[in-house]
Design an enzyme around this catalytic site. Sequence first.
Site, PDB file in Angstrom:
ATOM      1  CG  ASP A 267       5.898  -0.540   7.034  1.00 47.67           C
ATOM      2  OD1 ASP A 267       6.017  -1.376   6.124  1.00 47.67           O
ATOM      3  OD2 ASP A 267       6.865   0.058   7.546  1.00 47.67           O
ATOM      4  CD  GLU A 303       6.045  -5.463   6.219  1.00 49.21           C
ATOM      5  OE1 GLU A 303       6.814  -5.926   5.359  1.00 49.21           O
ATOM      6  OE2 GLU A 303       6.012  -4.253   6.513  1.00 49.21           O
TER       7      GLU A 303
END
Length: 611
Positions: A267, A303
């Site tokens: 993330d 990401e």
Amino acid sequence: MKRRYDMPFGAECREDGSVRFRLWAPAARGVEVCPADFDGSKLIPLEQRDQGWFEVITDATKPGTLYRFRIDGAKEVPDPASRFQPQDVHGPSQVIDPNTFEWKDDGWRGRGWNEAVIYELHVGAFTQPGTFGGVKERLDYLEHLGVTAIELMPVSDFPGKRNWGYDGVFPFAPDSSYGRPEDLKELVQAAHDRGIMVLLDVVYNHFGPEGNYLGAYAPQFFTHRHKTPWGNGINFDGVESRVVRDFFIHNALYWLTEYHLDGLRLDAVDTIVDDSTPDILTELAAAVRKAVVPGRKVHLILENDRNQSSRLRRTAQCQPQAYDAQWDDDIHHALHVLITGEKDGYYSDYTERPLDQLGRCLASGFAYQGEISLYRNGQARGESTGGLPPTAFVSFLQNHDQVGNRAFGERIVTIADPCAVRAGVEILQLAPAPPMLFMGEEFGTQSPFLFFCDFEKDLAAAVTAGRRNEFARFVRFNDPNARKGIPDPNAESTFDISHLDWHVIEQPSHQSWLRLYQKLIKLRHQLIVPRLSPPCGIHATYTADKDRGLTAQWEFADRSRLFLLANLTAVPLSAVTSPDFPIIYASEQVRQNELKQGRLPPWSVVWFLKS
């Protein structure tokens, strides 16, 4: 078959029946183990080792024992490397013996990344039970849909009964609201039985705001030298950072080994600040690549708002040097602007030439490859994607962020012309880049997906106010009274309405969406996937014309060519030139006689393939 990952910290069950407890507590003078079923007279002291470590091996505990660590004879804290927190983040940790689970998928070696059709889901909201078992019950449906990977939003233990998962504080412990560790393992095994990979979203950029006790006895875990959106950064590059780096590297290896997961999605790595060489992302990827046994396929996805193509580079044999792919926000944003006309926030970077940016994404991955981003205060964003295959970029029309970060969590089918949405789906599902679906989009769900959490009282009020104030810069929410209408993230009702409504799937309109996805995914597996290996031999071009639509072409290693013709406007196009290739798919409103005459209806897509 047994699977266990041995860690240099936490509670480790040994073959002789004893348990080794190990804690890094450099700010502590003394540490004891406090078994929950013992009285205070039976505390087990840990011996102090070098460099802040404390350790003891004892036969006074066993698998299932609940325990805490007592710091300096006073403060009791859970184990930061706990494998399970049955009573939530403030409760005791539990000794878990991974050897009690019998794996039966020893023949599973994973699937190639070129086959990826990803289905992102939130365990708590995907089914009414909101458990790993609930997801397991839907695996036959997902197999029939044609997805080859499910991506679980973070499952690490978080405070309360409901959370997106990005507020986790125990990275090694599946949240007890979803089930026990063996329940997650059962889900993984059942998915493998159906040929479905399981990917897990992990958070290495911060800890959640409630339940993290590390600062009390290991303040070196954090640093004031680096700031993140959540406060002080994690200490990946300062004094005593070796243990911190190892904590997260072992976490990645733990999930891939002990839970036999097929990959991880890291993330928001752009918020990780690390000035060392190699940085933590490079070292972590190298450790994973080194640990994976030959023949097993494990995938690492990022990401990364910085669009750092260098992290996606391939070897001469077209194997990922570090990371397989990145979520491609650019392709989502450009397509979203075309479909909805929205221009607020980060969409402002895609309002002047969205069709051209979409074409660039389809042909070469990112729209921003070093160009200036006005939304980011004029900073250059991104790196050149030259030499990267289309499989390095995960495309999507919806995901948890792009739905859930809206004030009311609206699905795209509720804010855009369904014909426009359909055209977007028809592009992404057959383009070479691996597509990702967000749970329920395949049957056109209108169930919102809102931001939800379950914090303690004072923190809950602060989070609710902060959530509503995030939207103050939007014209729609300039008025504070208007912001009060934004759902309270801590209200149980906010979580309840975010559950998928599976009952609507039998309705004709939802069946129509489902048939569309099934058809496109089947075509993808039949005609596109076989041409994605080797992916580095794919060459792509595009043209974008406001009056004549979008075209894109890919030439594969076998010399076959895939051609896209799309009208992403609400008016018909004329004087359109089609290639002399066979049509493999066309939107239902396309008429071949009109296409031959150079006419293309609004919101329509045609795919051609020359073998």
